[in-house]
Scaffold this motif. Structure first.
Motif, PDB file in Angstrom:
ATOM      1  N   PRO A   8      -5.551  33.534  -9.156  1.00 18.53           N
ATOM      2  CA  PRO A   8      -4.573  33.418 -10.253  1.00 18.53           C
ATOM      3  C   PRO A   8      -3.987  34.786 -10.612  1.00 18.53           C
ATOM      4  O   PRO A   8      -4.700  35.771 -10.771  1.00 18.53           O
ATOM      5  N   GLY A   9      -2.665  34.822 -10.677  1.00 19.25           N
ATOM      6  CA  GLY A   9      -1.986  36.066 -11.003  1.00 19.25           C
ATOM      7  C   GLY A   9      -1.638  36.917  -9.802  1.00 19.25           C
ATOM      8  O   GLY A   9      -0.968  37.946  -9.950  1.00 19.25           O
ATOM      9  N   ALA A  10      -2.069  36.509  -8.586  1.00 20.61           N
ATOM     10  CA  ALA A  10      -1.792  37.319  -7.398  1.00 20.61           C
ATOM     11  C   ALA A  10      -0.306  37.327  -7.063  1.00 20.61           C
ATOM     12  O   ALA A  10       0.246  38.361  -6.673  1.00 20.61           O
ATOM     13  N   ALA A  11       0.351  36.172  -7.197  1.00 18.86           N
ATOM     14  CA  ALA A  11       1.783  36.100  -6.895  1.00 18.86           C
ATOM     15  C   ALA A  11       2.581  37.005  -7.825  1.00 18.86           C
ATOM     16  O   ALA A  11       3.520  37.690  -7.401  1.00 18.86           O
ATOM     17  N   ALA A  12       2.210  37.020  -9.096  1.00 16.86           N
ATOM     18  CA  ALA A  12       2.897  37.895 -10.052  1.00 16.86           C
ATOM     19  C   ALA A  12       2.680  39.358  -9.698  1.00 16.86           C
ATOM     20  O   ALA A  12       3.588  40.192  -9.833  1.00 16.86           O
ATOM     21  N   ALA A  13       1.480  39.697  -9.212  1.00 25.10           N
ATOM     22  CA  ALA A  13       1.194  41.076  -8.815  1.00 25.10           C
ATOM     23  C   ALA A  13       2.038  41.485  -7.614  1.00 25.10           C
ATOM     24  O   ALA A  13       2.517  42.626  -7.536  1.00 25.10           O
ATOM     25  N   ILE A  14       2.246  40.546  -6.685  1.00 30.44           N
ATOM     26  CA  ILE A  14       3.082  40.837  -5.515  1.00 30.44           C
ATOM     27  C   ILE A  14       4.530  41.074  -5.946  1.00 30.44           C
ATOM     28  O   ILE A  14       5.197  42.001  -5.462  1.00 30.44           O
ATOM     29  N   ASP A  15       5.022  40.247  -6.860  1.00 31.34           N
ATOM     30  CA  ASP A  15       6.384  40.434  -7.359  1.00 31.34           C
ATOM     31  C   ASP A  15       6.541  41.784  -8.054  1.00 31.34           C
ATOM     32  O   ASP A  15       7.566  42.466  -7.903  1.00 31.34           O
ATOM     33  N   GLU A  16       5.524  42.184  -8.806  1.00 32.21           N
ATOM     34  CA  GLU A  16       5.588  43.469  -9.495  1.00 32.21           C
ATOM     35  C   GLU A  16       5.586  44.626  -8.494  1.00 32.21           C
ATOM     36  O   GLU A  16       6.293  45.622  -8.683  1.00 32.21           O
ATOM     37  N   TYR A  17       4.817  44.485  -7.416  1.00 25.95           N
ATOM     38  CA  TYR A  17       4.796  45.544  -6.399  1.00 25.95           C
ATOM     39  C   TYR A  17       6.148  45.644  -5.691  1.00 25.95           C
ATOM     40  O   TYR A  17       6.639  46.753  -5.422  1.00 25.95           O
TER      41      TYR A  17
END
Length: 301
Positions: A8-17
């Motif tokens: 959970p939250g990994a996709a958002a972390a990828i978008d932020e990167y």
């Protein structure tokens, strides 16, 4: 098949990167900024980019932007546009504006676009590729002594040879004065001339003021002829006199046939093509039954 799962939250972390990489580019030297350094970087750089963005294009002698340069577009020096100096606190008043390469020991004085022939590099008249020439301003060949500079006879899609084009670096105001699109102000690094998805198309295919332009009303309203695309001919309805004549001779069968060839609003592409295929099979079977019936009535034929 191996199944990949994300926490959970990994996709958002990828978008932020990805956003971080588009904004910072290679300015972090390969080491990620800390949150504090990232905020300090954005406070310093973003106002400059929003006000002093440079638009880079490869322009034909007719004024068409045959290629709009983006972050990953390679230069004559083989380095990407994003590896050149693209952020200016104050835009130089001299013209042309020089965008030098920032890679160590690269002699490239300013970004210079070199086209491709499809996916293949083009050759100079000395038969050597661009990468075999010096990236210094004279572009002399490193593989032979008879070449004084890169000069290719490759013809662009606009119909003009490559050597008649030039790499143009201009400001937002200069581009607006020519009526060319500038898009929205974005904080990302090295956007060059990209203003939308249409910017990825070649100039002779781009229907905006930076390309070939939108077709005239006369062209759009002109009747469909036999030389037009088959899809246009299939969707073109017959004239009223022809339609009346067809209804008299075949009882409206041609009109029904044309109506069945049109895509219905509720159909997707696969359903439309499947219906067309099934109707064609029915017609072939009906024609075959009619032929067999005629032969059975006249066995000597």
């Amino acid at each position: 098949m191996e199944r990949l799962t994300l926490q959970p939250g990994a996709a958002a972390a990828i978008d932020e990167y990805l956003e971080y990489r588009r904004i910072v580019g290679e300015d972090d030297g390969g080491k990620l900024f800390t949150p504090e350094e990232y905020e300090e970087y954005k406070n310093k750089v973003l106002p400059i980019r929003l006000q002093n963005r440079l638009y880079v294009s490869w322009r034909s002698p007719t004024g068409m932007d045959c290629k709009l340069v983006g972050p990953e577009t390679p230069c004559f020096c083989t380095h990407r546009y994003k590896q050149h100096k693209t952020d200016f606190e104050v835009i130089p008043k001299e013209r042309p504006i020089y965008v030098p390469c920032r890679v160590s020991r690269c002699p490239c004085r300013s970004y210079h676009f070199v086209p491709l022939n499809g996916t293949q590099p083009i050759r100079c008249r000395c038969k050597h590729f661009a990468e075999q020439h010096s990236a210094a301003p004279d572009f002399s060949c490193n593989s032979c002594s008879k070449c004084s500079g890169f000069h290719s006879g490759f013809t662009c899609g606009c119909g003009q040879p490559a050597y008649t084009h030039e790499t143009v670096v201009e400001t937002k105001e200069e581009r607006l004065a020519q009526g060319k699109p500038v898009g929205k102000d974005v904080p990302f690094a090295a956007m060059g001339g990209l203003t939308g998805f249409s910017s990825l198309a070649e100039g002779y295919m781009r229907l905006d003021d930076s390309g070939i332009g939108s077709p005239s009303a006369q062209l759009l309203e002109s009747p469909v002829t036999n030389t037009d695309h088959p899809f246009l001919r299939a969707l073109q309805g017959p004239s009223s006199s022809m339609q009346t004549n067809f209804q008299i001779t075949d009882g409206g069968a041609s009109s029904a046939m044309q109506a069945s060839s049109l895509k219905r609003p509720e159909e997707d592409d696969m359903a439309y093509f499947e219906r067309q295929y099934q109707e064609r099979l029915k017609k072939e079977k009906a024609a075959k039954r009619g032929k067999n019936a005629v032969q059975s009535k006249n066995p000597w034929q």
